[in-house]
Design a protein around this motif. Structure first.
Motif, mmCIF file in Angstrom:
data_model
loop_
_atom_site.group_PDB
_atom_site.id
_atom_site.type_symbol
_atom_site.label_atom_id
_atom_site.label_comp_id
_atom_site.label_asym_id
_atom_site.label_seq_id
_atom_site.Cartn_x
_atom_site.Cartn_y
_atom_site.Cartn_z
ATOM 1 N N UNK A 20 0.829 -1.203 0.000
ATOM 2 C CA UNK A 20 0.000 0.000 0.000
ATOM 3 C C UNK A 20 0.858 1.246 0.000
ATOM 4 N N UNK A 21 0.426 2.228 -0.753
ATOM 5 C CA UNK A 21 1.093 3.522 -0.724
ATOM 6 C C UNK A 21 0.112 4.550 -1.281
ATOM 7 N N UNK A 22 0.620 5.728 -1.602
ATOM 8 C CA UNK A 22 -0.225 6.787 -2.147
ATOM 9 C C UNK A 22 0.618 7.691 -3.025
ATOM 10 N N UNK A 23 0.057 8.191 -4.126
ATOM 11 C CA UNK A 23 0.793 9.149 -4.956
ATOM 12 C C UNK A 23 1.129 10.437 -4.205
ATOM 13 N N UNK A 24 0.505 10.644 -3.051
ATOM 14 C CA UNK A 24 0.812 11.828 -2.250
ATOM 15 C C UNK A 24 2.281 11.866 -1.848
ATOM 16 N N UNK A 25 2.931 10.689 -1.807
ATOM 17 C CA UNK A 25 4.338 10.637 -1.409
ATOM 18 C C UNK A 25 5.289 11.016 -2.539
ATOM 19 N N UNK A 26 4.749 11.259 -3.722
ATOM 20 C CA UNK A 26 5.586 11.658 -4.859
ATOM 21 C C UNK A 26 5.885 13.149 -4.771
ATOM 22 N N UNK A 27 6.535 13.537 -3.690
ATOM 23 C CA UNK A 27 6.898 14.927 -3.433
ATOM 24 C C UNK A 27 8.336 14.979 -2.946
ATOM 25 N N UNK A 28 9.041 16.046 -3.308
ATOM 26 C CA UNK A 28 10.399 16.218 -2.848
ATOM 27 C C UNK A 28 10.475 16.204 -1.328
ATOM 28 N N UNK A 29 11.424 15.464 -0.785
ATOM 29 C CA UNK A 29 11.620 15.398 0.659
ATOM 30 C C UNK A 29 10.986 14.200 1.331
ATOM 31 N N UNK A 79 2.729 17.676 1.594
ATOM 32 C CA UNK A 79 4.148 17.930 1.399
ATOM 33 C C UNK A 79 4.936 17.136 2.434
ATOM 34 N N UNK A 80 6.260 17.086 2.279
ATOM 35 C CA UNK A 80 7.082 16.248 3.159
ATOM 36 C C UNK A 80 7.001 16.694 4.613
ATOM 37 N N UNK A 81 6.941 18.006 4.848
ATOM 38 C CA UNK A 81 6.837 18.493 6.224
ATOM 39 C C UNK A 81 5.519 18.052 6.849
ATOM 40 N N UNK A 82 4.430 18.140 6.082
ATOM 41 C CA UNK A 82 3.136 17.669 6.592
ATOM 42 C C UNK A 82 3.178 16.171 6.886
ATOM 43 N N UNK A 83 3.861 15.424 6.038
ATOM 44 C CA UNK A 83 3.966 13.980 6.241
ATOM 45 C C UNK A 83 4.526 13.650 7.613
#
Length: 514
Positions: free
Chosen positions: A437-446, A497-501
């Motif tokens: 499982x994953x999400x395209x939301x992780x396709x972000x720098x950082x 974004x990565x910080x929100x993650x």
């Protein structure tokens, strides 16, 4: 669920292995027709949840087509309007028997896809896991036409046209809305190139005896799905009632440059979320105030820097060397000007995570085979581009990521985590974990920097070396992806974004840990 069935739900097999397992079941006395009825009954239960009142059934020549015909019969007897599309004249005898019976019930059968009446959704039973040759000619044209109907399509076992092992499109393939994988997970479900055809995946467990799985797989290194149960079992929870920070691991992060200060921050926040007892962060001297403002509990080690703002060399506190730490994570934001740093940490005797510029430097150094000589575990966490630079001579990860990551781990002696929509992790013995499982939301720098810190923090906490490193890495990958999924649910995929993650990693545990 008994332990054997839990293991069955984790196992991933090749087409050849699946055929051998089925062969054992049939040789033991299970009638093919009985198993077909059982499987089709389970599929029917899923199909009725889709609602609707009319359905088109795509029937192929093999037992996949037989499964589809039994589903067609059951739906017809439940009151559905059912139409069959059967473009083949020759088929296996059992499938042919089901077709004859369906026609005696009055279910219409069409040989041209254009004749098929309008319906609420389609069920794909054209080809199963045994397909090896490209689909061409009239069949390929029919599949392309069906895809253009933009109707929901539910595929049985695999979308027709997908190679069971590599996920390759064999000429053309059904674009399924949902796929019901039968019995055991097939490799295609974890190959990035197949995902847009598979849609939502569900395993239909028809209770394959664990003894048959063991008999076929034997002593082969396993390929397994990471589940919430396996991931949570490796977390350092619950903690002892009597403990302190020095017993919960000490992680050294080496990251950042004047140009890429954010990489150091994100890696540190990932490490913080892991719960590691002590966190030290080596950065260029000019970044020290920035890191202190974001991670005040960490020990920030300001190091001399090059003219370009990279770490020139490590300047650890007095009476401290690399062996003072439980684990080291190195790479995010370093730039290739920090080459001597990577050489130094590779020479250490500490568990090591290399990511980002740590990997780029490793590729430039040309010393990848020397990782075999390290006294402690090494974890490499490349995305596809970094992987190709590191391992130009192994199989292309875009064509078969499972084979590629296995070869890379064998070559380096390291644990290799290949990032992607279905992250694959391999060790040098050939065992493989895949994150389902994953999400395209992780396709972000950082996002990858956060993962590096998280895995580093988990490794540092295994101070007694009781848990296999590969299992710890798998837990980090699962935790990271679940954080992304939770964040996307609350913020949409565009808002993660990565910080929100980093802010959703702890809530993941609140959701899963009881």
């Amino acid at each position: 669920m008994q332990n054997g069935q839990k293991q069955v739900s984790q196992v991933i097999v090749t087409a050849e292995q699946m055929g051998d397992i089925e062969g054992r079941i049939f040789a033991a006395g299970m009638p093919v027709a009985a198993l077909m009825e059982k499987v089709a009954g389970l599929i029917t239960l899923r199909v009725v949840q889709w609602g609707g009142s009319c359905v088109g059934i795509l029937v192929g020549p093999g037992h996949n087509g037989g499964d589809a015909l039994v589903v067609a019969r059951e739906l017809y007897l439940r009151g559905y309007a059912v139409w069959l599309y059967c473009p083949v004249s020759q088929m296996k005898e059992l499938t042919a028997q089901h077709l004859r019976y369906a026609q005696t019930l009055g279910i219409p059968c069409y040989q041209q896809v254009g004749e098929l009446p309008d319906c609420d959704f389609l069920i794909d039973g054209l080809f199963g896991f045994g397909l090896q040759r490209p689909i061409i000619g009239d069949m390929a044209s029919a599949i392309n036409q069906l895809n253009q109907w933009y109707k929901p399509i539910l595929s049985i076992d695999l979308p027709s046209g997908i190679h069971s092992d590599t996920g390759e499109v064999l000429g053309t393939a059904i674009r399924a809305t949902q796929t019901f994988c039968l019995g055991l997970w097939k490799l295609a479900f974890f190959q990035d190139q197949a995902l847009e055809y598979i849609g939502k995946a569900e395993l239909i467990d028809f209770h394959i005896p664990w003894a048959d799985v063991q008999a076929v797989l034997g002593n082969l290194p396993p390929i397994k799905v990471i589940t919430s149960t396996t991931a949570l079992s490796t977390l350092p929870l619950p903690r002892p009632l009597v403990t302190h920070k020095y017993k919960q691991g000490h992680l050294l992060l080496i990251c950042g440059s004047r140009r890429y200060g954010g990489g150091a921050i994100l890696t540190a926040l990932g490490a913080r979320a892991s719960g590691v007892g002590m966190l030290s962060i080596a950065v260029p001297e000019s970044l020290k105030p920035l890191l202190l403002s974001h991670v005040p509990e960490a020990l920030i080690i300001g190091c001399p820097e090059t003219e370009t703002g990279a770490i020139a060399h490590l300047q650890l506190p007095t009476n401290t060397d690399l062996s003072s730490f439980s684990a080291i994570a190195c790479g995010p934001g370093l730039t290739v000007d920090a080459t001597p740093i990577v050489s130094q940490v590779i020479s250490s005797d500490r568990p090591l995570v290399l990511d980002a510029d740590g990997l780029n430097i490793l590729a430039l150094m040309g010393t990848i085979p020397t990782l075999q000589q390290r006294q402690a575990p090494t974890v490499l966490t490349p995305h596809t581009g970094e992987f190709k630079r590191l391992f130009p001579d192994v199989p292309d990860p875009n064509q078969d990521r499972v084979k590629a990551v296995k070869a890379a781990a064998a070559y380096t002696g390291a644990i290799v985590l290949l990032k992607g929509a279905r992250t694959a992790i391999a060790n040098s013995q050939g065992s493989i974990w895949i994150n389902p499982e994953s999400t395209p939301a992780l396709a972000r720098g950082g996002s990858g920097d956060v993962l590096t810190g998280l895995i580093g923090g988990l490794l540092a906490q295994d101070t007694n070396k009781e848990i296999p490193v590969q299992d710890i890495v798998a837990t980090g990958a699962w935790w990271h992806s679940q954080g992304g999924i939770l964040a996307a649910q609350e913020r949409t995929e565009l808002g993660v974004d990565a910080l929100s993650l980093t802010q959703y990693l702890t809530p993941v545990l609140s959701k899963w840990v009881t």
